[in-house]
Write an enzyme that holds these catalytic residues in place. Structure first.
Site, PDB file in Angstrom:
ATOM      1  N   ASP A  52       0.841  -1.201   0.000  1.00  0.00           N
ATOM      2  CA  ASP A  52       0.000   0.000   0.000  1.00  0.00           C
ATOM      3  C   ASP A  52       0.878   1.253   0.000  1.00  0.00           C
ATOM      4  O   ASP A  52       2.019   1.214   0.473  1.00  0.00           O
ATOM      5  CB  ASP A  52      -0.889   0.014   1.254  1.00  0.00           C
ATOM      6  CG  ASP A  52      -1.989  -1.034   1.193  1.00  0.00           C
ATOM      7  OD1 ASP A  52      -2.443  -1.348   0.075  1.00  0.00           O
ATOM      8  OD2 ASP A  52      -2.393  -1.533   2.262  1.00  0.00           O
ATOM      9  N   TYR A  80       6.434  -8.765   8.306  1.00  0.00           N
ATOM     10  CA  TYR A  80       6.156  -7.334   8.441  1.00  0.00           C
ATOM     11  C   TYR A  80       6.412  -6.882   9.872  1.00  0.00           C
ATOM     12  O   TYR A  80       6.232  -7.653  10.814  1.00  0.00           O
ATOM     13  CB  TYR A  80       4.676  -7.045   8.144  1.00  0.00           C
ATOM     14  CG  TYR A  80       4.232  -7.347   6.733  1.00  0.00           C
ATOM     15  CD1 TYR A  80       4.312  -6.374   5.732  1.00  0.00           C
ATOM     16  CD2 TYR A  80       3.705  -8.592   6.414  1.00  0.00           C
ATOM     17  CE1 TYR A  80       3.887  -6.651   4.439  1.00  0.00           C
ATOM     18  CE2 TYR A  80       3.281  -8.876   5.116  1.00  0.00           C
ATOM     19  CZ  TYR A  80       3.376  -7.903   4.137  1.00  0.00           C
ATOM     20  OH  TYR A  80       2.960  -8.181   2.859  1.00  0.00           O
ATOM     21  N   ASP A  94      -6.582   1.790   7.978  1.00  0.00           N
ATOM     22  CA  ASP A  94      -5.258   2.407   8.144  1.00  0.00           C
ATOM     23  C   ASP A  94      -5.443   3.924   8.116  1.00  0.00           C
ATOM     24  O   ASP A  94      -6.563   4.426   8.283  1.00  0.00           O
ATOM     25  CB  ASP A  94      -4.262   1.905   7.081  1.00  0.00           C
ATOM     26  CG  ASP A  94      -4.616   2.348   5.657  1.00  0.00           C
ATOM     27  OD1 ASP A  94      -5.654   3.039   5.477  1.00  0.00           O
ATOM     28  OD2 ASP A  94      -3.871   1.999   4.725  1.00  0.00           O
ATOM     29  N   ARG A 186      -3.793  -4.769   7.405  1.00  0.00           N
ATOM     30  CA  ARG A 186      -4.841  -3.817   7.806  1.00  0.00           C
ATOM     31  C   ARG A 186      -6.042  -4.546   8.398  1.00  0.00           C
ATOM     32  O   ARG A 186      -6.632  -4.101   9.381  1.00  0.00           O
ATOM     33  CB  ARG A 186      -5.298  -3.004   6.595  1.00  0.00           C
ATOM     34  CG  ARG A 186      -4.337  -1.914   6.198  1.00  0.00           C
ATOM     35  CD  ARG A 186      -4.912  -1.079   5.092  1.00  0.00           C
ATOM     36  NE  ARG A 186      -4.892  -1.755   3.806  1.00  0.00           N
ATOM     37  CZ  ARG A 186      -5.753  -1.488   2.818  1.00  0.00           C
ATOM     38  NH1 ARG A 186      -6.713  -0.592   2.993  1.00  0.00           N
ATOM     39  NH2 ARG A 186      -5.653  -2.101   1.664  1.00  0.00           N
TER      40      ARG A 186
END
Length: 229
Positions: A52, A80, A94, A186
């Site tokens: 993103d 991540y 987000d 997310r």
């Protein structure tokens, strides 16, 4: 083989995607710079696994014949790190959209926050965020979301092998996750907030690994461009 031929023949580039760039913009920039530098009219360039715009970190970019391996790279395990903000939600899960709801957090303890990760380890089902690039009826979900249209989402199964809370600073929770292809961090943030009965959204995200490829070995965009010179 000279460098131009190497790019056409196929190279795997590891880049650290800058904040606010789309993965597509980075691919376009790399393609344009290669074409300009080596006076190549046409070259295939693609990426393995979209990040993103508000995420940074490892993006695998393939050139030439290596683009045939994209699916193989994309299928690999991802790692991540990032932060969740507890006590509030956003429509996009987000910071792309404004906070729409706030919740009481007075019941939270650090043990509760750390233990909540356990229910997400293993095979789980997730709903993709409505603000995502998943396609439905030929349109991307974010197109429906931005037009204010509601869409029925299908849950998907993903796998999370590691999920740990690395630091808690008031309502900001630092985490590390190792997961399968197709996992939406997310959505994990949103579901984590629901599990704690306090709401949550993703406030930062960085991809640190794809399979055996690590962020430590990635170039910044500036570093890549300097290398072309």
């Amino acid at each position: 083989m000279n460098e131009a031929e190497a790019f056409i023949n196929g190279r795997v580039l590891l880049l650290d995607k800058p904040l606010h760039w789309t993965s597509f913009q980075l691919v376009n920039k790399v393609r344009w710079e290669i074409k300009q530098k080596f006076k190549i009219k046409k070259i295939k360039v693609g990426h393995a696994g979209t990040l993103d715009p508000l995420a940074t970190g490892l993006l695998i970019i393939c050139t030439g014949k290596q683009t045939k391996q994209i699916d193989q790279y994309q299928a690999q395990e991802k790692e991540y790190t990032g932060t969740f903000e507890l006590g509030s939600t956003t429509p996009s899960f987000d910071l792309e959209t404004e906070i729409d709801q706030t919740f009481d957090t007075s019941h939270l303890t650090s043990d509760m926050i750390k233990n909540a990760t356990l229910q997400f380890i293993g095979d789980i089902t997730q709903l993709p965020p409505v603000f995502s690039a998943v396609k439905k009826d030929g349109k991307r979900l974010y197109e429906f979301a931005r037009a204010g249209e509601t869409v029925e989402l299908k849950p998907r199964q993903v796998s999370i092998s590691e999920f740990e809370i690395t630091k808690i600073e008031s309502l900001t929770v630092h985490f590390r996750v190792v997961c399968s292809k197709g996992t939406y961090i997310r959505s994990l943030a949103n579901d984590f907030g629901k599990a704690l009965n306090c709401g949550a959204h993703l406030s930062s995200l960085r991809r640190t690994r794809i399979g055996n490829f690590k962020i430590e070995n990635a170039h910044t965009l500036e570093g890549f461009l300097a290398g072309l010179e």
